[in-house]
Design an enzyme around this catalytic site. Structure first.
Site, PDB file in Angstrom:
ATOM      1  N   LYS A  12      49.374 -14.310  43.327  1.00 19.77           N
ATOM      2  CA  LYS A  12      50.675 -13.946  43.911  1.00 19.77           C
ATOM      3  C   LYS A  12      50.465 -13.365  45.300  1.00 19.77           C
ATOM      4  CE  LYS A  12      50.395  -9.248  43.597  1.00 19.77           C
ATOM      5  NZ  LYS A  12      50.532  -8.276  44.725  1.00 19.77           N
ATOM      6  N   GLY A 112      40.935  -6.649  42.470  1.00 23.62           N
ATOM      7  CA  GLY A 112      41.301  -5.601  43.409  1.00 23.62           C
ATOM      8  C   GLY A 112      41.601  -6.128  44.783  1.00 23.62           C
ATOM      9  N   GLY A 114      44.816  -7.563  45.680  1.00 29.35           N
ATOM     10  CA  GLY A 114      46.236  -7.676  45.960  1.00 29.35           C
ATOM     11  C   GLY A 114      46.823  -9.022  45.615  1.00 29.35           C
ATOM     12  N   ASP A 151      53.058  -6.073  37.912  1.00 30.98           N
ATOM     13  CA  ASP A 151      53.167  -7.444  38.430  1.00 30.98           C
ATOM     14  C   ASP A 151      53.268  -8.495  37.327  1.00 30.98           C
ATOM     15  OD1 ASP A 151      53.081  -6.609  41.072  1.00 30.98           O
ATOM     16  OD2 ASP A 151      50.910  -6.909  41.267  1.00 30.98           O
TER      17      ASP A 151
END
Length: 302
Positions: A12, A112, A114, A151
């Site tokens: 994403k 890690g 993002g 998320d």
């Protein structure tokens, strides 16, 4: 029972990420515009056996890595801390079943970074289990998913989406972005908790979230996407860039090579550039692919 089920777990991007206020539960309300790119892990459910009545000690989960850029780092994660493992237990508890489940994963999304790699793995797990179980709605999947991570609901049902709350309120927006996506990650692991502390949001919010959501939607649907890009930002860039000034250089590198829009995703540390011209995007990829640990040229996943 043998199974041939498999599911892509797409990375994403946060095209917009604004942190609004700190809640009483210590989470933060956000408003974000999120989308998926066709850069993914591949998750397979190889074998499964299901029986009635949930008991944590009767749920067995095995996960084998079968390749991918980040195969080794995935293998180093504590088994019970893996979001695939947690997603299986959460699903089984929700529907009151137990069983054994054997997964294989091709791990391409860094940790890690993002890019929502763990969240997308959890979402893919829930989709695979529901293909086997076949009895619960997407709304119920989201209910399970939000306990696994902010998320995860987007990764379950999101497309081009405006996400609010802690991320669990997902509003899909019609339309597409006709751009190529160049993602750069140089192995930096930014500290999300530290970034939140830097922002130091209090309990009150002075931003009209609904107005911002309508503005993002309106500009996204406009033919002139520069209006949309000009409305987008990532609040985490300031604290992360202070600690990792090399990310500023990556951002500038992408603009120097013709990107129409460049931003950090999530709390870092991946930087992405959107290119309207696919030739310019490919040239940028060729220029940069040897300079950083991960340089990936992709499209949006729709």
């Amino acid at each position: 029972m043998k199974s041939e089920l498999k599911q892509n777990a797409y990375a994403k991007l946060n095209l917009h990420l604004e942190v609004l206020n700190k809640r009483s539960d210590n989470y933060h309300n956000i408003i974000s515009f999120m989308t998926k790119v066709a850069y993914a892990d591949l998750l397979k459910l190889e074998e499964y056996t299901i029986f009635d009545s949930y008991s944590s000690d009767k749920v067995k989960v095995t996960i084998t890595t079968i390749g991918g850029i980040y195969k080794e780092s995935f293998s180093s994660i504590n088994h019970k801390e893996n979001l695939i493992y947690k997603a299986v237990h959460s699903f089984c508890k929700f529907v009151n079943i137990s069983g054994s489940f054997s997964f294989q994963i091709e791990k391409n999304i860094p940790f890690g970074a993002g890019l929502g790699g763990g969240s997308s793995n959890a979402a893919a797990t829930l989709h695979l289990l529901n293909q086997v179980y076949g009895k619960i709605s997407n709304t119920e999947l989201v209910e399970i998913g939000k306990s696994l991570g902010a998320d995860v609901p987007f990764c379950i049902i999101g497309e081009n989406s405006i996400c609010q709350g802690i991320g669990e309120v997902v509003d899909n927006i019609e339309g597409t972005l006709d751009y190529r996506v160049l993602i750069i990650n140089d192995g930096i692991h930014s500290d999300t908790a530290q970034a939140y502390r830097f922002l130091n949001r209090g309990p009150l919010c002075d931003i009209d979230a609904e107005h911002k959501a309508e503005e993002l939607k309106k500009f996204f649907l406009d033919e002139n996407k520069q209006l949309f890009f000009s409305a987008c930002k990532n609040d985490f860039e300031e604290p992360v860039f202070i600690n990792y000034p090399e990310l500023v250089q990556i951002k500038q590198e992408l603009y120097n090579r013709g990107a129409d829009f460049v931003q950090m995703t999530g709390s870092g540390s991946s930087i992405f550039g959107l290119f309207k011209d696919p030739i310019v995007a490919n040239n940028a990829y060729l220029d940069l692919k040897e300079q950083y640990k991960l340089v990936m040229l992709s499209d949006f996943a729709y």
